[in-house]
Design a protein around this motif. Structure first.
Motif, short mmCIF file in Angstrom:
data_model
loop_
_atom_site.label_atom_id
_atom_site.label_comp_id
_atom_site.label_asym_id
_atom_site.label_seq_id
_atom_site.Cartn_x
_atom_site.Cartn_y
_atom_site.Cartn_z
N GLN A 127 5.67 11.08 34.84
CA GLN A 127 6.81 11.90 34.18
C GLN A 127 6.19 13.15 33.71
OE1 GLN A 127 7.60 9.13 31.19
NE2 GLN A 127 9.62 8.24 32.14
N GLN A 128 4.79 13.24 33.23
CA GLN A 128 4.44 14.59 32.88
C GLN A 128 4.10 15.53 33.93
OE1 GLN A 128 1.04 13.14 30.17
NE2 GLN A 128 2.36 12.78 28.48
N GLU A 129 3.30 14.82 35.11
CA GLU A 129 3.17 15.86 36.04
C GLU A 129 4.43 16.27 36.74
OE1 GLU A 129 0.16 14.38 38.97
OE2 GLU A 129 -0.20 12.59 37.57
N LEU A 130 5.53 15.71 36.69
CA LEU A 130 6.66 15.96 37.27
C LEU A 130 7.41 17.01 36.49
CD1 LEU A 130 8.36 14.78 39.95
CD2 LEU A 130 9.90 13.54 38.17
N ALA A 131 7.45 16.83 35.16
CA ALA A 131 7.80 17.98 34.31
C ALA A 131 7.08 19.31 34.47
CB ALA A 131 7.75 17.54 32.77
N THR A 132 5.72 19.28 34.64
CA THR A 132 4.99 20.39 35.02
C THR A 132 5.45 20.87 36.19
OG1 THR A 132 3.08 19.31 33.61
CG2 THR A 132 2.72 21.31 35.38
N LEU A 133 5.38 20.40 37.11
CA LEU A 133 5.97 20.47 38.60
C LEU A 133 7.22 21.10 38.60
CD1 LEU A 133 4.19 20.43 41.26
CD2 LEU A 133 5.43 18.47 42.02
N LYS A 134 8.08 20.72 37.69
CA LYS A 134 9.62 21.19 37.72
C LYS A 134 9.50 22.58 37.29
CE LYS A 134 12.97 17.48 36.68
NZ LYS A 134 13.69 17.03 35.74
N LEU A 194 4.12 12.71 44.91
CA LEU A 194 3.73 13.86 44.10
C LEU A 194 2.83 14.65 44.50
CD1 LEU A 194 5.37 14.48 41.21
CD2 LEU A 194 3.69 13.49 40.10
N ALA A 195 1.66 14.02 44.88
CA ALA A 195 0.44 14.70 45.10
C ALA A 195 0.95 15.67 46.22
CB ALA A 195 -0.68 13.66 45.70
#
Lengths: 237, 237, 237
Positions: free
Chosen positions: A11-18, B14-15
């Motif tokens: 969830q955190q990585e996805l938020a950053t990516l967004k 994600l990667a």
């Protein structure tokens, strides 16, 4: 790592990516906005140009500051439109004012609602010998080079121009060329309403134009050293 | 699919997406770096231009190769700066050298640390009739067209210029124009230190310039056929 | 929210993000395709230019429509190549036709397989006085300005040109300039095969060129108001 931690990490990585993807989309949107401005100006579509601005906005042109939508409209729809096309919102025959925009460097602030661009403008302007009407005080044909350092604002998901800061650096009549002509656009001397086409305020010092030269300050730090540019006094050489 | 497999699939996707987003950000960073170079060169900010280079770097200019930071500095800060602005790091009055950069095609290598750009340069240069000092061997006013095929390297997260390969293709005095003038920049004949402004090495053959023409090889394959460009001998026609 | 719902939410967000990233990559690919076209045209690489087109394609040039790969090939590889380089697929000495492309505004349709670009072209063309062969009916040296409104199609993952719609707006002999010359390219009058280099069809009305002016319709709505541009009749002013 258990499933809960894995899901939280995702969830955190996805938020950053967004946020990164939004920034990339924003850069494209801002480039398009700046380029769209150029295409409208090309063809004297001044209503369309003014509609690109936020309600709170400013345009710097020569040594004048046009404030708010009303001031900006005065510049484009009173001064330019009455002067260039006698009030018609569109191109007239025999009048050229191509407004090439390129070399854009765009940065978006951390909060994602303010952005800055540096871009270059290269213009070809002139009036054809066959044109029944000559534009007053406008050269028969000339080139112009300038630098934009503009600010954009995102309002309700839409990017708009907040500050249009155009720095005309040189103009050259053709075919005489830049070695033999000076910029013909002179600093403004009166404000609105004394001058019905005038700006709301004047800069303390009129920016220098060709054959004077100057660096338009960069909104960004040096890409490698990270230092902001500082002028070196010429007498120090 | 159970939860573990779903989480693993998400992590992998994600990667992949992260790598794609990084590549998109890198393309923007490289474009900005190349454009920033143009803005510095415009205004004789040679220190700033040299600071864009990696320590291991080269500049190809005419038939000369300037090697390493020292060689690159010799080109910009000795030759150009002494020649154009008498050593001042900034614009001087009456000297124009606008360096428009556009039409960039950027590719990043698989490992994400090396990138290549093809970009175009269109220049306006000249010295105003009012300038107290004339730049020696510099045309009163001219246009220039050229192609960059540069290489960039990412070091500690920062993109830098590794190889600047500028191909000047034509120069035209104005108003005579390209039909009536040849490129005035001649191939170099001596290297450093014999020539204190000279390159570290010379190419075996000086690249041809106007009115000769040539294709600057493309770093990329044809976008549709995937074939690398191969020259067709003219005698084969 | 339980783990299943969290995973489902992540999958959905990731799918959305993937589409956004694909769109960003597509915009870069289309820009590169359009720019690559410019570099090929620069250097009379007409085979390479034609290879950028999809099988189902059209080129609009002046008032002519060249249909399908065969029609497009007739334009580039018969008309242009025979006329400019006597059939050689590459640059010949003393012939300049730089095709600068810039200011691209790209939009991709919802389904991700069709895209539209507005871009600007600024050309420098001419034949050097030393060239043994003069190109018939070609100016000694001239500038040209025009607007592209092209359509691209993605086939098997590769973007190709579907419709190339080039609008030549002005041409100016140099050094006389745009105030003193008209566009020299005249509307076509005959179609293929009557004219072996002719288009497959003619537009009902030849688009106007300098010193006439016109707005090339925008494929996109106004970035802020969302309105499509509508021409204002000049008599209404």
């Amino acid at each position: 790592m258990n499933q809960d931690s894995q899901i939280t990490a995702l969830q955190q990585e996805l938020a950053t990516l967004k946020r990164q993807v939004t920034a990339l989309e924003d850069i494209n949107a801002i480039r398009h906005l700046q380029y769209a401005y150029g295409y409208y100006i090309d063809k004297c579509l001044y209503d369309e140009a003014v509609d690109l601005f936020a309600d709170e906005c400013e345009t710097y042109f020569l040594n004048g500051i046009y404030k708010g939508k009303e001031g900006v409209r005065r510049l484009y729809c009173t001064w330019f439109r009455e002067h260039f096309t006698e009030g018609y919102n569109g191109p007239i025959d025999g009048f050229l004012l191509d407004h090439l925009i390129m070399q854009d460097i765009i940065h978006i602030d951390e909060d994602g609602t303010t952005a800055r661009i540096r871009a270059r403008c290269f213009m070809q302007g002139g009036v054809h010998r066959s044109a029944p009407r000559k534009v007053p005080n406008f050269p028969e044909q000339n080139l112009e080079g300038g630098i934009y350092e503009n600010i954009f604002v995102k309002e309700d998901g839409i990017w708009k121009i907040k500050v249009l800061n155009y720095n005309m650096l040189w103009q050259a009549d053709m075919p005489e060329g830049w070695a033999h002509t000076e910029a013909h656009l002179m600093p403004l001397t009166r404000t609105f309403p004394e001058d019905p086409r005038g700006p709301d305020a004047l800069l303390d010092h009129a920016p220098e134009t060709w054959p004077r030269t100057r660096v338009v300050p960069f909104h960004y730090a040096h890409p490698v050293t990270g230092k902001m540019w500082q002028p070196v006094p010429r007498e120090k050489v």
